[in-house]
Design a protein around this motif. Structure first.
Motif, PDB file in Angstrom:
ATOM      1  N   UNK A 182     -10.068  40.326  54.285  1.00 44.43           N
ATOM      2  CA  UNK A 182      -8.805  41.289  53.846  1.00 44.43           C
ATOM      3  C   UNK A 182      -7.591  40.653  54.157  1.00 44.43           C
ATOM      4  N   UNK A 183      -6.766  41.068  54.862  1.00 47.19           N
ATOM      5  CA  UNK A 183      -5.607  40.213  55.271  1.00 47.19           C
ATOM      6  C   UNK A 183      -5.452  40.044  56.752  1.00 47.19           C
ATOM      7  N   UNK A 184      -5.454  38.974  57.336  1.00 44.30           N
ATOM      8  CA  UNK A 184      -5.620  38.489  58.885  1.00 44.30           C
ATOM      9  C   UNK A 184      -4.255  37.712  59.040  1.00 44.30           C
ATOM     10  N   UNK A 185      -3.648  38.215  59.920  1.00 50.72           N
ATOM     11  CA  UNK A 185      -2.558  37.510  60.447  1.00 50.72           C
ATOM     12  C   UNK A 185      -2.813  36.108  61.270  1.00 50.72           C
ATOM     13  N   UNK A 186      -1.877  35.295  61.143  1.00 47.63           N
ATOM     14  CA  UNK A 186      -2.100  33.844  61.793  1.00 47.63           C
ATOM     15  C   UNK A 186      -0.932  34.045  63.049  1.00 47.63           C
ATOM     16  N   UNK A 187      -1.454  33.834  64.275  1.00 45.95           N
ATOM     17  CA  UNK A 187      -0.582  33.661  65.247  1.00 45.95           C
ATOM     18  C   UNK A 187      -0.165  31.932  65.560  1.00 45.95           C
ATOM     19  N   UNK A 188      -1.044  31.093  65.118  1.00 44.95           N
ATOM     20  CA  UNK A 188      -0.857  29.789  65.452  1.00 44.95           C
ATOM     21  C   UNK A 188      -1.644  28.813  64.665  1.00 44.95           C
ATOM     22  N   UNK A 189      -0.839  27.662  64.233  1.00 49.66           N
ATOM     23  CA  UNK A 189      -1.544  26.697  63.340  1.00 49.66           C
ATOM     24  C   UNK A 189      -1.375  25.343  64.104  1.00 49.66           C
ATOM     25  N   UNK A 190      -2.520  24.846  64.445  1.00 52.37           N
ATOM     26  CA  UNK A 190      -2.498  23.872  65.574  1.00 52.37           C
ATOM     27  C   UNK A 190      -1.642  24.018  66.780  1.00 52.37           C
ATOM     28  N   UNK A 191      -0.561  23.209  67.011  1.00 51.92           N
ATOM     29  CA  UNK A 191       0.504  23.572  68.195  1.00 51.92           C
ATOM     30  C   UNK A 191       1.416  24.582  67.726  1.00 51.92           C
ATOM     31  N   UNK A 192       1.588  24.951  66.278  1.00 52.02           N
ATOM     32  CA  UNK A 192       2.995  25.428  65.898  1.00 52.02           C
ATOM     33  C   UNK A 192       2.636  27.198  65.998  1.00 52.02           C
ATOM     34  N   UNK A 193       3.407  27.825  66.882  1.00 49.74           N
ATOM     35  CA  UNK A 193       3.091  29.422  67.062  1.00 49.74           C
ATOM     36  C   UNK A 193       4.046  30.147  65.765  1.00 49.74           C
ATOM     37  N   UNK A 194       3.532  31.156  65.641  1.00 52.79           N
ATOM     38  CA  UNK A 194       4.186  31.953  64.617  1.00 52.79           C
ATOM     39  C   UNK A 194       4.756  33.428  65.508  1.00 52.79           C
ATOM     40  N   UNK A 195       5.895  33.709  65.308  1.00 49.38           N
ATOM     41  CA  UNK A 195       6.359  35.117  65.663  1.00 49.38           C
ATOM     42  C   UNK A 195       5.441  36.338  65.449  1.00 49.38           C
ATOM     43  N   UNK A 196       5.170  37.225  66.472  1.00 52.41           N
ATOM     44  CA  UNK A 196       4.371  38.204  66.434  1.00 52.41           C
ATOM     45  C   UNK A 196       4.919  39.450  65.419  1.00 52.41           C
ATOM     46  N   UNK A 197       5.931  39.280  65.179  1.00 57.61           N
ATOM     47  CA  UNK A 197       6.824  40.343  64.322  1.00 57.61           C
ATOM     48  C   UNK A 197       6.645  39.856  62.910  1.00 57.61           C
ATOM     49  N   UNK A 198       5.856  40.639  62.259  1.00 56.35           N
ATOM     50  CA  UNK A 198       5.425  40.332  60.947  1.00 56.35           C
ATOM     51  C   UNK A 198       5.972  41.362  59.877  1.00 56.35           C
ATOM     52  N   UNK A 199       7.003  41.665  59.527  1.00 53.14           N
ATOM     53  CA  UNK A 199       7.517  42.951  58.817  1.00 53.14           C
ATOM     54  C   UNK A 199       6.956  42.936  57.432  1.00 53.14           C
ATOM     55  N   UNK A 200       6.978  41.850  56.575  1.00 50.49           N
ATOM     56  CA  UNK A 200       6.414  41.764  55.162  1.00 50.49           C
ATOM     57  C   UNK A 200       4.957  41.934  55.238  1.00 50.49           C
ATOM     58  N   UNK A 201       4.389  41.072  56.015  1.00 45.15           N
ATOM     59  CA  UNK A 201       2.913  41.118  56.059  1.00 45.15           C
ATOM     60  C   UNK A 201       2.082  42.449  56.410  1.00 45.15           C
ATOM     61  N   UNK A 202       3.056  43.145  57.513  1.00 37.85           N
ATOM     62  CA  UNK A 202       2.572  44.358  57.929  1.00 37.85           C
ATOM     63  C   UNK A 202       2.659  45.555  56.960  1.00 37.85           C
ATOM     64  N   UNK A 203       3.555  45.505  56.161  1.00 43.83           N
ATOM     65  CA  UNK A 203       3.988  46.416  55.241  1.00 43.83           C
ATOM     66  C   UNK A 203       2.872  46.313  54.247  1.00 43.83           C
TER      67      UNK A 203
END
Length: 304
Positions: free
Chosen positions: A258-279
């Motif tokens: 389905x749609x699974x958010x990504x929190x990290x790619x290798x050593x690069x972290x992503x913000x846990x705030x995902x307004x577009x993807x959550x909508x």
């Protein structure tokens, strides 16, 4: 990392006939075993909030299976109506109120030699799938490369096309990653091992086109419909490796994922705030659960 547990359902469907799970077998000498000759589709069915059950994008999965079979010269004589009847029969035999269902429809080549006198069995299996949304995951970028169109085309959803994905997953487990990104021969993003890649930059949704080595994703097509209904710009174009790393938001998407958010790619972290993807995820979930409808999303409702 969590160890995968394998299910053994009560039934499978072989050429339209419901059989006990243990009787769904292939001979050791058949082409599907000797040469890895098979094509498949994964199809998801969901319980709706009103108590009904709906199968998502069933015709689209049928036509993509036809395409895969055509490209590997595998005869596929089943009509859409026959295929749908098989899916519905198996689904009804295995449904439980606690879980959704993931149906795998596979054409296994059982007769033939180097493309002569080829015949395939249509075997369907189905597995219980939890209703809860999946949490965010960690991704890695694999050293393994997506095959090119003139090697083993990514338009063919074949078991053979998942050998590189298997190697990338093994590589990923050693790096504590749940999924891995495959790059294409130009060093750009193709897809994850079992799902498409979707990123957000400057409020727009971006995904690699099929010419970049991505399977022609049915889920991506649905997400484009949902994005349009939400007024979110959706673009298919090449995505560089570094563009993946500087995305505002990132997820993987597919029939099972389905749609699974990504929190990290290798050593690069992503913000846990995902307004577009959550909508987007909320609207997608509302559609597959029957809370709302969209004319661009096909759902086959089962009659009980």
């Amino acid at each position: 990392m969590k160890k995968t547990s394998l299910q053994a359902p009560a039934f499978a469907l072989v050429n339209g006939e419901l059989v006990p799970w243990e009787d769904a077998r292939l001979h050791v000498s058949c082409e599907a075993v000797n040469r890895g000759l098979s094509v498949f589709e994964g199809i998801k069915g969901y319980w709706h909030l009103d108590g009904s059950f709906g199968i998502l994008a069933l015709p689209q999965h049928y036509y993509r299976l036809c395409q895969s079979a055509r490209l590997l010269h595998i005869p596929f004589p089943w009509t859409l109506e026959e295929f749908e009847s098989c899916v519905v029969t198996l689904t009804k035999s295995l449904l439980t109120p606690e879980n959704d269902l993931w149906i795998r429809a596979t054409l296994f080549v059982v007769e033939g030699h180097w493309g002569e006198n080829t015949r395939a069995d249509l075997i369907m299996t189905a597995y219980q799938s939890g209703k809860q949304l999946q949490s965010s995951i960690k991704l890695g970028i694999s050293a393994w490369q997506r095959s090119s169109d003139n090697a083993l085309s990514y338009r063919i959803k074949s078991a053979a096309n998942y050998q590189v994905a298997r190697l990338a997953r093994i590589e990923g487990r050693a790096r504590q990653c749940e999924e891995m990104i495959l790059l294409n021969q130009w060093g750009r993003v193709a897809e994850a091992t079992g799902a498409a890649v979707l990123i957000v930059r400057n409020g727009a949704l971006l995904t690699p086109s099929s010419a970049e080595g991505a399977l022609e994703s049915i889920t991506i097509d649905i997400i484009e419909v949902v994005a349009n209904s939400l007024g979110v710009k959706f673009v298919r174009r090449p995505v560089d490796r570094t563009e993946l790393l500087v995305a505002d938001e990132l997820c993987i998407c597919g029939t099972l994922a389905e749609l699974i958010p990504v929190e990290k790619v290798d050593e690069y972290m992503f913000d846990s705030n995902r307004p577009v993807l959550e909508t987007l995820r909320d609207k997608f979930n509302d559609i597959v659960r029957g809370v709302c409808e969209d004319d661009g999303v096909h759902i086959t409702k089962l009659a009980f």
